[in-house]
Design an enzyme around this catalytic site. Structure first.
Site, PDB file in Angstrom:
ATOM      1  N   SER B 179       0.846  -1.195   0.000  1.00 26.25           N
ATOM      2  CA  SER B 179       0.000   0.000   0.000  1.00 26.25           C
ATOM      3  C   SER B 179       0.880   1.243   0.000  1.00 26.25           C
ATOM      4  O   SER B 179       1.652   1.434  -0.931  1.00 26.25           O
ATOM      5  CB  SER B 179      -0.936  -0.047   1.213  1.00 26.25           C
ATOM      6  OG  SER B 179      -1.800   1.049   1.216  1.00 26.25           O
ATOM      7  N   THR B 180       0.839   2.037   1.076  1.00 22.03           N
ATOM      8  CA  THR B 180       1.650   3.246   1.145  1.00 22.03           C
ATOM      9  C   THR B 180       3.116   2.927   0.862  1.00 22.03           C
ATOM     10  O   THR B 180       3.685   2.050   1.495  1.00 22.03           O
ATOM     11  CB  THR B 180       1.570   3.849   2.557  1.00 22.03           C
ATOM     12  OG1 THR B 180       0.238   3.714   3.010  1.00 22.03           O
ATOM     13  CG2 THR B 180       2.006   5.289   2.564  1.00 22.03           C
ATOM     14  N   HIS B 206      -2.763  -1.164  -3.282  1.00 18.90           N
ATOM     15  CA  HIS B 206      -3.924  -0.300  -3.020  1.00 18.90           C
ATOM     16  C   HIS B 206      -3.833   0.961  -3.870  1.00 18.90           C
ATOM     17  O   HIS B 206      -2.892   1.733  -3.739  1.00 18.90           O
ATOM     18  CB  HIS B 206      -3.961   0.117  -1.541  1.00 18.90           C
ATOM     19  CG  HIS B 206      -4.159  -1.048  -0.622  1.00 18.90           C
ATOM     20  ND1 HIS B 206      -3.919  -0.961   0.728  1.00 18.90           N
ATOM     21  CD2 HIS B 206      -4.579  -2.313  -0.842  1.00 18.90           C
ATOM     22  CE1 HIS B 206      -4.182  -2.129   1.295  1.00 18.90           C
ATOM     23  NE2 HIS B 206      -4.571  -2.970   0.360  1.00 18.90           N
ATOM     24  N   MET B 300       0.186   1.070   5.276  1.00 16.92           N
ATOM     25  CA  MET B 300      -0.469   1.206   6.569  1.00 16.92           C
ATOM     26  C   MET B 300      -1.640   0.232   6.651  1.00 16.92           C
ATOM     27  O   MET B 300      -2.115  -0.283   5.648  1.00 16.92           O
ATOM     28  CB  MET B 300      -0.945   2.642   6.757  1.00 16.92           C
ATOM     29  CG  MET B 300      -2.109   3.018   5.887  1.00 16.92           C
ATOM     30  SD  MET B 300      -2.662   4.662   6.348  1.00 16.92           S
ATOM     31  CE  MET B 300      -3.137   5.295   4.784  1.00 16.92           C
ATOM     32  N   ASP B 303      -4.030  -5.035   5.883  1.00 17.80           N
ATOM     33  CA  ASP B 303      -4.587  -5.863   4.815  1.00 17.80           C
ATOM     34  C   ASP B 303      -3.579  -6.936   4.415  1.00 17.80           C
ATOM     35  O   ASP B 303      -2.402  -6.658   4.214  1.00 17.80           O
ATOM     36  CB  ASP B 303      -4.925  -4.964   3.615  1.00 17.80           C
ATOM     37  CG  ASP B 303      -5.618  -5.747   2.499  1.00 17.80           C
ATOM     38  OD1 ASP B 303      -6.226  -6.800   2.801  1.00 17.80           O
ATOM     39  OD2 ASP B 303      -5.549  -5.304   1.341  1.00 17.80           O
TER      40      ASP B 303
END
Lengths: 630, 360, 83
Positions: B179-180, B206, B300, B303
């Site tokens: 993600s991030t 994401h 973050m 998931d």
């Protein structure tokens, strides 16, 4: 919060739409200009973001498509670039902003208009692909049935957007029939994509069309409807709402000043609390009085400063107002089939918010008139040796404490003879006095109520709206209208408007038992004129002031009242460049007052430019001496 | 108190962002464009900057570069969901922005309701993100990008470009979730991957829908394998890297053609999309655990941690990115805490570790 | 969605949601199911309806839900026999 955001968007969005429109028009006319293209791209981009944020989906979608096109042009992938469709997008967005402003929502047609523009931006003149079916015939789909026939072809990515077409059709009231099928056969079952929607749903509802439309409103662009047999026209009543913009954009520095002043006021108020406490304790009366006096002086200073700053804050540039006209002029010119260019100057001129707000209608009317009545047909222009495209100039400048706005066209001008004939035919003046009138005076007749020079009523200028309406509107703002016509060369209509409507300096005089305010900037001096220095001259009276003969008018008489008791007080004011003395009963004081334009019954009153509230709460009329004598 | 500098040329958006952040207890300063932002940088000393990509005078990317040079701090880009926005955002992530936030879209009340928690979460995470980490890694990545691009310009580069993966039906799958900070981590991972890597790699990063095609194209430029976005049912082949379509989920299924990956409408039961948990769970429904390798990288939240821990428990192998290189050590950290990581590696050692795991 | 297999008949139960479309498509593609019993269905998502139309199994059953019973199941059954 949403209403506030919408209000803010109407200001910010309009500016961006205008900017984009102006840039696109320039890009279409002129050579490639990367800086302009950049600015335009950003304006469209920001507009799109705001439209999305506010849930204005059709607007957001078409702006998104426009942004993509501009992005490609910017990236040099555009083939030269045709800006005409983009310009139409900008115009459409402006119209939608008008709709949002007046009725608060986008019109029903927005979705279809948006899709049509998107299709054209995409470069194919073809109908948008959704087309629930151009060739679909509801009657043959449900032969012999009555009701609303529905054909719903959901978007291919509808499932990803969270749509369930079955749930949507289930929500349609009074379903009588339902059919489901696939738009295309499954090509390769091994790679069947269960999440790409290929459903086609046909249904028949016995509910009324509006109820069906309501149930399908979120997917309206994917639906075709047909009313079978019992057809009932459903046309939403036209909505006409008087537009009143009530928002104001203020320079941040001015807001900072206001905040600073309000802070100081809070401090000053705090000082009073302390003094009140002292008084309660029974302190030294004289010392207390002095302290109060000092506080009062401080408060006076602050309130005056606050007033000035607020006054400045009400000043707003004309640019946003003037910027609304290019699109409208394009539309009007297209309707009339008269090619015309509009030049705008002086957008930086700042005037009071109230003046700006009241100018849209009159200016629009003047521009319509210029195009409809002033500008000749292209053939006639060519025959007269003029360019086929007419030029209309809308300019603003500051002259002293007035803003002068001119609408100038290069059309045929106003024919005084025709005006005279018309005015006589309408019984507005009698033939004898008409013969004696100068051309300029004849042309001025078009401001009379009920006058119209148009031979036929046109759809553009409409019926019954004349120059008298323009004069009335401008007068309400404390301004004046003049017309100047040069036959064969064009017409100039000039509006002179007060820049400020806040804190005018007034000289308060008494006449016929009433008090009136005279704008101090028109007053040259106040003189004592004993009765023996007054002498008759022609129909009136006059007196000599420093070797100059000055006509003397009794203010009460000019106002239609009886002349008051004799007084030697005369107010000398410049009227049309010449000094005129006005005899009054008394000169009371000089004040700074908030002058409001007249409304209601007195709006058209001759010689009255506005009103103000006096310290005792009564209404005092403020006079326009020039108009009073006109 | 965390100080946030909101940089946006839209007064409307400035207002929405600052109201949400102020209400959430952040101290907010605003700037109307890049020039003003830079002028305010030293005075405001923000802990986090939110930066619009498109602005007058100085655009977001130039501004970001200046921020990184003058006073490096975590920057969250505010991006529009257009193709151009995707490109600009991915460039911003290359330049060191820690995260991005799609501009709100849709009905305003909903948009704000949806925006608020995401904004707060992203800004909170950004406030603790490692900005410095980048410098060495970023330089290496930049060098690699240059190297990858240079031959293309001279037309000397052979192979695959744009071609669909056409290798054999695979024996197993590698499932990557991030993600991030993910785009840079993916560049590190896929840039180092062996050209003869035996299993297809499925990536859930994401992201919004319009971003992943650009991401796939960028990654394809520097990865020896073929990187494609799985836009519809796609048969999985050795030599292929499959990027999940943004804004939706990616699921693994078994069809006549063997294993396929296909985009599926985002399942609201999962918070972030494409959902790593859903990808892993769908793969586990069709492939034995020992034929699956899970990789969880910077991001973050958590998931993927639960399903990968389950995969690990059932005999599958998993790799978590180590804390030292993760921009936000949320997802990999959660996997480690659940005891679900077979190995914990810095981002530039993950490719090597995967090769070792699959070597026969 | 819950699927109950009984030879060539598969009975669908409960709410059949969008994500069930892939499961159903895989089941119908595989070929051993020729008939769907929709009696136990509470709702059918469009994607599930589409999968049924794509693979054309026979459709039987009379669900409790009024809309399914009155409109959707007859529409699917009609379609299956018409082709």
């Amino acid at each position: 919060m949403i209403d506030e955001l919408l209000a803010q968007f109407l200001i910010e969005g309009r500016e961006q739409a205008l900017e984009a429109g102006a840039d696109l028009a320039a890009l279409q006319r002129g050579p490639a200009d990367p800086a302009r293209l950049d600015r335009c791209f950003r304006a469209v981009h920001t507009l799109k973001g705001s439209a999305d944020l506010l849930g204005l989906t059709p607007m957001g979608r078409v702006l998104h498509a426009a942004e993509d096109v501009l992005g490609r042009l910017r990236g040099g992938q555009g083939e030269g670039g045709d800006f005409s469709v983009l310009l139409e997008v900008a115009d459409q967005v402006e119209r939608w902003l008008d709709d949002l402003d007046t009725v608060g929502v986008l019109p029903e047609s927005a979705s279809a208009a948006s899709q049509a523009l998107i299709a054209r931006l995409a470069g194919d003149g073809a109908a948008p692909q959704v087309a629930a079916a151009d060739d679909w015939d509801g009657a043959s789909a449900f032969p012999g049935r009555a009701g609303v026939a529905i054909r719903y072809r959901p978007r291919a990515d509808g499932y990803f957007a969270g749509d369930d077409p079955i749930a949507i059709i289930k929500a349609v009231p009074d379903l009588a029939q339902l059919r489901v099928s696939l738009a295309e056969p499954v090509a390769d079952p091994a790679l069947y994509d269960p999440f790409r929607c290929t459903l086609v749903i046909e249904a028949l509802s016995t509910a009324a069309l509006p109820a069906v439309e309501t149930a399908l409103r979120l997917v309206r662009d994917q639906v075709a409807l047909a009313t079978l047999r019992a057809a009932e026209a459903f046309a939403p009543a036209g909505v006409e709402v008087e537009t009143a913009r009530r928002t104001l954009r203020i320079d941040a520095a001015r807001v900072d000043q206001l905040a600073d002043l309000s802070d100081q006021l809070v401090v000053a108020k705090g000082g009073l609390i302390e003094l009140a406490a002292q008084a309660e304790r029974g302190g030294d009366g004289q010392a207390l009085g002095q302290a109060l006096r000092a506080k009062q002086a401080e408060l006076d200073r602050l309130v005056a400063a606050l007033h000035t700053t607020v006054g400045q804050a009400r000043m707003t540039p004309l640019a946003p107002l003037l910027g609304r006209f290019p699109r409208l002029v394009r539309e009007i010119a297209a309707t009339l089939g008269k090619p015309a260019a509009l030049e705008i100057e002086g957008g930086e001129v700042e005037v009071d918010k109230a003046v700006v707000d009241g100018l849209f209608e009159p200016l629009l009317h003047l521009l319509r008139n210029a195009l409809d009545h002033g500008v000749e047909r292209p053939e006639a222009r060519t025959a007269a040796g003029k360019p086929a495209q007419a030029l209309v100039r809308l300019s603003a400048r500051t002259v002293g404490d007035q803003a002068v706005i001119e609408v100038v066209d290069d059309g045929a001008g106003v024919d005084p003879a025709r005006v005279r004939d018309r005015a006589v035919a309408r019984g507005l003046i009698d033939a004898t006095s008409a013969e004696a009138m100068s051309d300029a005076a004849l042309v001025d007749l078009i401001f009379l109520p009920g006058f119209s020079t148009a031979e036929t009523v046109s759809s553009v200028s409409g019926r019954g709206v004349g120059m008298d309406a323009v004069r009335a509107a401008v007068t309400r703002l404390g301004g004046r209208v003049e017309i100047d016509s040069r036959p064969g060369l064009g017409t100039t209509v000039r509006l002179a408007l007060p820049i400020r409507m806040v804190l005018a300096k007034l000289l308060v005089v008494e006449s016929a038992g009433e008090r009136f305010g005279l704008p101090l900037d028109g007053v040259a001096e106040i003189a004592r004129v004993p009765a023996d220095r007054i002498f008759p001259i022609r129909a009136g009276r006059a007196f000599v002031l420093r070797d100059e003969v000055v006509p003397l008018v009794d203010l009460a008489q000019a106002l239609g009242a009886e002349a008051g008791p004799s007084s030697d007080r005369v107010v000398v004011a410049g009227v049309g460049g010449e000094p005129v003395g006005f005899a009054v009963d008394a000169v009371v004081e000089r004040i700074d007052a908030v002058v409001r334009p007249m409304a209601g019954l007195l709006a058209g009153a001759r010689g009255v430019s506005g009103s103000t509230l006096t310290a005792d709460g009564s209404v005092m009329l403020v006079l326009d001496l020039a108009e009073l004598l006109a | 108190m965390t100080k946030v500098l909101v940089v946006d040329d839209s007064a409307l958006l400035r207002r929405v962002l600052s109201e949400i952040l102020t209400e959430a207890g952040f101290e907010v300063a605003i700037a109307r464009d890049g020039v003003e932002a830079l002028a305010k940088l030293d005075e405001v000393r923000p802990d986090v900057v939110t930066l619009d990509v498109q602005m007058p005078r100085m655009n977001g990317l130039e501004c970001l570069e200046q921020i990184m040079a003058r006073r490096p701090c975590p920057v969250v880009m505010v991006s529009s969901l257009t193709a151009e926005g995707a490109e600009a955002t991915l460039s911003a992530l290359e330049l060191g922005a820690v995260d991005f936030l799609p501009k709100p879209d849709g009905v305003v009340s909903l948009a704000i309701d949806e925006l608020a928690p995401v904004l707060i979460e992203k800004v909170t995470a950004a406030a603790t993100a490692k900005v410095g980490r980048g410098s060495r890694l970023l330089e290496r990545l930049r060098a690699r990008r240059e190297a990858a691009r240079a031959p293309t310009k001279t037309g000397a580069r052979p192979r695959k470009q744009g071609a669909a993966p056409a290798g054999d039906p695979p024996e197993g799958l590698v499932l990557v979730g991030t993600s991030t900070g993910g785009p840079a981590a993916l560049e590190a991972l896929l840039g180092d991957i062996a050209p003869d890597f035996p299993w297809p790699i499925l990536v859930a990063q994401h992201m919004p829908a319009s971003f992943t095609a650009s991401l796939a194209a960028r990654l394809d430029g520097l990865c020896p394998l073929s990187v494609v976005e799985a836009a519809g049912p796609t048969p999985l082949r050795t030599g292929g890297v499959y990027i999940a379509r943004g804004g939706a989920d990616m699921v693994v299924s078994r069809r006549a053609a063997g294993l396929v990956a296909l985009p599926a409408p985002a399942d609201p039961a999962h918070r972030w999309h494409p959902s790593v948990d859903r990808l892993v769970a769908s793969a586990m429904a069709h492939v034995a655990p020992d034929r699956l390798v899970g990789v969880l990288m910077t991001g973050m939240g958590d998931d993927g941690a639960r399903t990968m821990a389950e995969l690990h428990r059932l005999g599958g192998r998993t790799v978590a990115e180590s804390e030292e290189t993760a921009v936000v050590w949320g997802m990999p950290g959660a996997l480690v805490r659940l005891g679900g990581a077979s190995a914990v590696e810095p981002v530039d050692a993950i490719a090597g570790r995967l090769s070792m795991m699959l070597a026969r | 969605m819950r699927i109950e297999r009984n030879g060539a008949i598969a009975a669908l139960h409960g709410h059949c949601r969008v994500e069930d479309a892939e499961t159903l498509a895989a089941l119908l593609w595989e070929g051993s199911v020729t008939t769907l019993d929709l009696s136990g269905c509470d709702s059918l998502h469009g994607a599930v309806v589409q999968a049924i139309l794509a693979f054309q199994p026979s459709v039987v059953g009379s669900p409790g839900d009024e809309f399914l019973k009155q409109h959707l199941v007859p529409a699917l059954a009609r379609r299956a026999t018409a082709d």
